[in-house]
Design a protein around this motif. Structure first.
Motif, PDB file in Angstrom:
ATOM      1  N   ASN A   1     -37.649 -26.047  57.569  1.00  0.00           N
ATOM      2  CA  ASN A   1     -38.494 -26.731  58.533  1.00  0.00           C
ATOM      3  C   ASN A   1     -39.614 -25.787  58.971  1.00  0.00           C
ATOM      4  O   ASN A   1     -39.355 -24.804  59.667  1.00  0.00           O
ATOM      5  CB  ASN A   1     -37.644 -27.168  59.725  1.00  0.00           C
ATOM      6  CG  ASN A   1     -38.448 -27.854  60.807  1.00  0.00           C
ATOM      7  OD1 ASN A   1     -39.668 -27.774  60.844  1.00  0.00           O
ATOM      8  ND2 ASN A   1     -37.748 -28.521  61.707  1.00  0.00           N
ATOM      9  N   PRO A   2     -40.877 -26.067  58.577  1.00  0.00           N
ATOM     10  CA  PRO A   2     -41.983 -25.166  58.928  1.00  0.00           C
ATOM     11  C   PRO A   2     -42.122 -24.932  60.434  1.00  0.00           C
ATOM     12  O   PRO A   2     -42.439 -23.828  60.863  1.00  0.00           O
ATOM     13  CB  PRO A   2     -43.221 -25.863  58.374  1.00  0.00           C
ATOM     14  CG  PRO A   2     -42.708 -26.754  57.292  1.00  0.00           C
ATOM     15  CD  PRO A   2     -41.333 -27.173  57.728  1.00  0.00           C
TER      16      PRO A   2
ATOM     17  N   TYR B   1     -42.370 -19.334  51.924  1.00  0.00           N
ATOM     18  CA  TYR B   1     -42.843 -19.526  53.296  1.00  0.00           C
ATOM     19  C   TYR B   1     -44.348 -19.795  53.369  1.00  0.00           C
ATOM     20  O   TYR B   1     -44.895 -19.905  54.463  1.00  0.00           O
ATOM     21  CB  TYR B   1     -42.473 -18.329  54.166  1.00  0.00           C
ATOM     22  CG  TYR B   1     -40.981 -18.215  54.343  1.00  0.00           C
ATOM     23  CD1 TYR B   1     -40.318 -18.985  55.295  1.00  0.00           C
ATOM     24  CD2 TYR B   1     -40.240 -17.361  53.546  1.00  0.00           C
ATOM     25  CE1 TYR B   1     -38.950 -18.903  55.451  1.00  0.00           C
ATOM     26  CE2 TYR B   1     -38.861 -17.275  53.697  1.00  0.00           C
ATOM     27  CZ  TYR B   1     -38.221 -18.052  54.644  1.00  0.00           C
ATOM     28  OH  TYR B   1     -36.864 -17.975  54.788  1.00  0.00           O
TER      29      TYR B   1
ATOM     30  N   THR C   1     -46.713 -22.727  55.633  1.00  0.00           N
ATOM     31  CA  THR C   1     -45.914 -23.053  56.822  1.00  0.00           C
ATOM     32  C   THR C   1     -46.614 -22.610  58.097  1.00  0.00           C
ATOM     33  O   THR C   1     -46.103 -22.856  59.186  1.00  0.00           O
ATOM     34  CB  THR C   1     -44.533 -22.378  56.771  1.00  0.00           C
ATOM     35  OG1 THR C   1     -44.697 -20.961  56.809  1.00  0.00           O
ATOM     36  CG2 THR C   1     -43.739 -22.793  55.539  1.00  0.00           C
TER      37      THR C   1
END
Length: 156
Positions: free
Chosen positions: A2-3, A94, A97
């Motif tokens: 979940n960013p 990542y 994000t």
């Protein structure tokens, strides 16, 4: 992943020895992805990151999420009023994000607090995602030497 959770829980702080190996790995992995190989002679500052960026008016920051370095960024002194952004890297899983935005914001805040009026940086012309990122953060190209785009941003 979940960013929003990553952004809310990531902590950015000055590098310390316990995170040095992870930070080195993040930077080198990013370089390997971009260039396809690593040439150690171009990375002497990574042998001892803490020592290399411990001087006055220099900082190496790490973004930590779940006890893991997921992004890095540094500023070194170009001149009394100009800092140089370098070692910006985000682990592939990542990217996109918002962690790079958090890192560049932290570097800019640190730079202002430490008397820099301008930041400069350069990135390879083939790295369109990096060029777009810096343009979207208010950096403008002042020189394209055919290989790299050189950026500047006024901090004051």
């Amino acid at each position: 992943m979940n960013p929003n959770e990553v952004l809310e829980r990531m902590q950015i702080h000055r590098i310390t020895e316990p995170f040095e190996e992870q930070a080195r790995a993040v930077v080198l992995k990013g370089l390997e992805e971009r260039f396809g190989f690593i040439d150690p002679k171009y990375n002497p500052d990574l042998k001892s990151i803490v020592l290399s960026y411990s001087g006055q008016r220099a900082v190496f920051l790490v973004g930590i999420y779940k006890d893991r370095v997921i992004c890095t960024g540094a500023v070194s002194m170009e001149s009394l009023s100009v800092g140089r952004v370098e070692r910006m890297s985000v682990l592939k899983e990542y990217r996109r994000t918002g962690v790079a935005k958090g890192m560049i914001h932290s570097l800019e805040s640190w730079s202002k607090e430490n008397g820099y009026q301008q930041l400069v940086l350069e990135t390879n012309n083939d790295w369109q995602s990096a060029i777009g990122f810096y343009k979207n953060r208010g950096y403008s190209i002042y020189l394209n030497d055919g290989k790299c785009s050189h950026f500047v941003k006024e901090l004051v």
